[in-house]
Design a protein around this motif. Structure first.
Motif, PDB file in Angstrom:
ATOM      1  N   ASP A 393       0.866  -1.201   0.149  1.00  0.00           N
ATOM      2  CA  ASP A 393      -0.194  -0.078  -0.057  1.00  0.00           C
ATOM      3  C   ASP A 393       0.932   1.412   0.139  1.00  0.00           C
ATOM      4  N   ALA A 394       2.239   1.277   0.628  1.00  0.00           N
ATOM      5  CA  ALA A 394       3.062   2.345   0.569  1.00  0.00           C
ATOM      6  C   ALA A 394       3.618   2.455  -0.655  1.00  0.00           C
ATOM      7  N   GLY A 395       3.750   1.359  -1.710  1.00  0.00           N
ATOM      8  CA  GLY A 395       4.369   1.401  -2.892  1.00  0.00           C
ATOM      9  C   GLY A 395       5.404   0.544  -2.955  1.00  0.00           C
ATOM     10  N   TYR A 396       5.771  -0.334  -2.003  1.00  0.00           N
ATOM     11  CA  TYR A 396       6.746  -1.201  -2.447  1.00  0.00           C
ATOM     12  C   TYR A 396       6.417  -2.862  -2.564  1.00  0.00           C
ATOM     13  N   ALA A 397       7.033  -3.497  -2.992  1.00  0.00           N
ATOM     14  CA  ALA A 397       6.869  -4.890  -3.418  1.00  0.00           C
ATOM     15  C   ALA A 397       8.203  -5.675  -2.589  1.00  0.00           C
ATOM     16  N   VAL A 398       7.983  -6.287  -1.649  1.00  0.00           N
ATOM     17  CA  VAL A 398       9.009  -7.132  -0.799  1.00  0.00           C
ATOM     18  C   VAL A 398       8.467  -8.675  -0.991  1.00  0.00           C
ATOM     19  N   THR A 399       9.199  -9.200  -0.367  1.00  0.00           N
ATOM     20  CA  THR A 399       8.997 -10.800  -0.484  1.00  0.00           C
ATOM     21  C   THR A 399       8.792 -11.266   1.037  1.00  0.00           C
ATOM     22  N   PRO A 400       7.677 -12.034   1.094  1.00  0.00           N
ATOM     23  CA  PRO A 400       7.178 -12.627   2.304  1.00  0.00           C
ATOM     24  C   PRO A 400       8.428 -13.773   2.848  1.00  0.00           C
ATOM     25  N   GLY A 401       8.559 -13.760   4.188  1.00  0.00           N
ATOM     26  CA  GLY A 401       9.488 -14.592   4.720  1.00  0.00           C
ATOM     27  C   GLY A 401       9.271 -16.237   4.377  1.00  0.00           C
ATOM     28  N   HIS A 402       7.981 -16.390   4.203  1.00  0.00           N
ATOM     29  CA  HIS A 402       7.516 -17.962   4.629  1.00  0.00           C
ATOM     30  C   HIS A 402       8.439 -18.772   3.391  1.00  0.00           C
ATOM     31  N   VAL A 403       8.573 -18.213   2.450  1.00  0.00           N
ATOM     32  CA  VAL A 403       9.145 -18.992   1.004  1.00  0.00           C
ATOM     33  C   VAL A 403      10.876 -19.460   1.515  1.00  0.00           C
ATOM     34  N   TYR A 404      11.358 -18.364   2.456  1.00  0.00           N
ATOM     35  CA  TYR A 404      12.718 -19.003   2.979  1.00  0.00           C
ATOM     36  C   TYR A 404      12.669 -19.734   4.045  1.00  0.00           C
ATOM     37  N   ARG A 405      11.777 -19.919   4.992  1.00  0.00           N
ATOM     38  CA  ARG A 405      11.606 -20.521   6.187  1.00  0.00           C
ATOM     39  C   ARG A 405      11.322 -22.001   6.472  1.00  0.00           C
ATOM     40  N   THR A 406      11.791 -22.685   7.377  1.00  0.00           N
ATOM     41  CA  THR A 406      11.302 -23.918   7.743  1.00  0.00           C
ATOM     42  C   THR A 406      10.923 -23.960   9.121  1.00  0.00           C
ATOM     43  N   ALA A 407      11.578 -23.377   9.961  1.00  0.00           N
ATOM     44  CA  ALA A 407      11.020 -23.629  11.471  1.00  0.00           C
ATOM     45  C   ALA A 407      11.207 -22.203  12.090  1.00  0.00           C
ATOM     46  N   THR A 408      12.138 -21.296  11.627  1.00  0.00           N
ATOM     47  CA  THR A 408      12.129 -19.868  12.248  1.00  0.00           C
ATOM     48  C   THR A 408      10.993 -19.027  12.166  1.00  0.00           C
ATOM     49  N   GLY A 409      10.973 -17.727  12.737  1.00  0.00           N
ATOM     50  CA  GLY A 409       9.992 -16.991  12.886  1.00  0.00           C
ATOM     51  C   GLY A 409       9.608 -16.134  11.645  1.00  0.00           C
ATOM     52  N   PRO A 410       8.641 -15.222  11.320  1.00  0.00           N
ATOM     53  CA  PRO A 410       8.368 -14.819  10.180  1.00  0.00           C
ATOM     54  C   PRO A 410       9.497 -13.539  10.016  1.00  0.00           C
ATOM     55  N   GLY A 411       9.365 -13.073   8.814  1.00  0.00           N
ATOM     56  CA  GLY A 411      10.156 -11.798   8.358  1.00  0.00           C
ATOM     57  C   GLY A 411      10.094 -11.566   7.071  1.00  0.00           C
TER      58      GLY A 411
END
Length: 444
Positions: A393-411
């Motif tokens: 909504d602020a104009g930026y496209a970033v990548t959600p962390g779930h595609v990089y994680r197996t057990a660690t927290g969100p990012g």
């Protein structure tokens, strides 16, 4: 989702085949959510156990991934053929500043045109084209690779593969079999997680910090039965971590009895020293040309123990045969050109400045972020979906962390490769607002 593509089948095999067909046709896009087990069971009039088995088959093949409360989704990259529509199913919307792509800044890549003209002249001067019997690694390229990687053991064997992911694919197949456990960095490279799943291997979470895999994480992964460990030595994706000297000294004795694969994909761009962690009987080291010289230069040096390298070369001969000598000669000339070397050093400094500026700007707003090396910054967040949506909504496209994680927290991951310094402060303000729920500056 079911209104767009209707999953069918009365058995686990038929249901998994139906989902696979949807992915292959592009009707189920990368990241698309599948119905819950109970919902699909009710829709198909089968037992929940049947659907659960179908989803397990798809997970084993690397086609879907289970993301906690986000349910089961199609992987971003799958091991089955995808249509052009499926590949383009998740473009960055028009008007957004793209900080999701992991490509290097094209303005900082060397100009290949004069190099390619020199290679063409060299090939024209040859008596004949390279034939099947002559194909293979150029001895002069391997000799120069050995000189450029003095940190590796003197008795290492060397060969060439078509990029880091190709090398990882061949190395895992050379030493492991489906069902074997592999310690992977968490969070770690999304494409590697997809590859591990596609080979039927079992990923074991190995947490990382800015110095590389943690000692406790490595110990736990080994205790869980990991037969191989994959480590990004520098510019870890997505966190930007790099193995430090002290961490390397702590990890080497722990990893002596397992197969260690080290990925130094940033290579000459990295702004910190290289500290290898492999030192046992079976090990491998990869350095790709993609980030410094361009993603289309599909060439990577693979070093390792003689048996592992021999296995990779033997299997390569049965398939692709060898990395094109045209690409090899191109890389050789790039390595020998002092002007290109100076440009790579300047590119590394530029990435370092952009990344450091963003991490510092976030710190001033009490936002924790990691980004010691490379082109990515990792920001832990309480809720990935909300953070990604707020930044969109602020104009930026970033990548959600779930595609990089197996057990660690969100990012979330932000790629800073093309970030201008005058964009840093507005971006940091938007990230801070996304984490707190406050208003963010609009960039569009």
């Amino acid at each position: 989702m079911t209104a767009q593509y209707r999953i069918t089948g009365g058995s686990a095999i038929a249901i998994s085949d139906s989902v696979e067909e949807g992915v292959r046709r592009g009707a189920l896009a990368p990241g698309a959510a599948l119905p819950s087990v109970r919902a699909l069971a009710g829709e198909l009039a089968v037992s929940p156990a049947t659907v659960a088995t179908a989803y397990q088959r798809l997970r084993d093949r690397g086609i879907v991934v289970t993301a906690g409360r986000h349910g089961t989704r199609v992987r971003a990259v799958t091991p089955i053929a995808a249509t052009r529509a499926a590949r383009a199913a998740m473009p960055v919307p028009s008007g957004l500043r793209d900080l999701a792509a992991g490509d290097p800044d094209p303005r900082l890549l060397p100009n290949l045109a004069p190099i390619l003209r020199e290679v063409a002249d060299e090939l024209a001067a040859r008596d004949g084209a390279v034939g099947y019997a002559e194909g293979g690694p150029l001895p002069e390229l391997l000799a120069l690779a050995r000189q450029r990687m003095p940190e590796l053991p003197e008795d290492a064997s060397y060969t060439l593969v078509s990029g880091a992911l190709d090398g990882l694919d061949r190395l895992l197949a050379a030493r492991l079999r489906p069902g074997d456990r592999v310690a992977v960095e968490d969070p770690g490279w999304a494409a590697l997680l997809d590859l591990v799943a596609a080979q039927g291997l079992v990923p074991v979470s190995m947490p990382v910090d800015d110095q590389g895999p943690t000692v406790a994480g490595a110990r736990a992964a080994l205790a869980a039965g990991a037969r191989a460990v994959i480590v990004t030595t520098r510019a870890q994706n997505p966190t930007g971590g790099a193995v430090g000297a002290q961490r390397a000294r702590e990890l080497r004795p722990l990893l002596r009895d397992v197969f260690v694969i080290e990925d130094d994909h940033a290579g000459e761009l990295a702004d910190v020293p290289l500290h290898p962690v492999g030192g046992g009987a079976t090990w491998a080291f990869l350095r790709s040309a993609a980030k410094p010289y361009g993603p289309d230069l599909r060439c990577a040096v693979l070093a390792g123990d003689a048996e592992t390298v021999s296995r990779v070369e033997g299997r390569l001969r049965l398939g692709a045969g060898w990395v094109s000598t045209v690409l090899q000669r191109t890389l050789l000339r790039l390595w020998r050109d002092p002007g290109v070397g100076a440009g790579i050093e300047a590119a590394g400094r530029a990435y370092d400045q952009r990344r450091s500026a963003l991490v510092a700007a976030l710190a001033r707003r009490d936002v924790a972020a990691s980004g010691r090396t490379g082109i990515n910054v990792w920001v832990p967040v309480p809720d990935e979906t909300r953070a990604v949506a707020s930044l969109r909504d602020a104009g930026y496209a970033v990548t959600p962390g779930h595609v990089y994680r197996t057990a660690t927290g969100p990012g979330i991951r932000l790629t800073v490769a093309t970030l201008a310094l005058d964009e840093v402060e507005p971006l940091a303000a938007a990230v801070a607002a996304a984490l707190t729920g406050g208003p963010a500056p609009i960039t569009r």
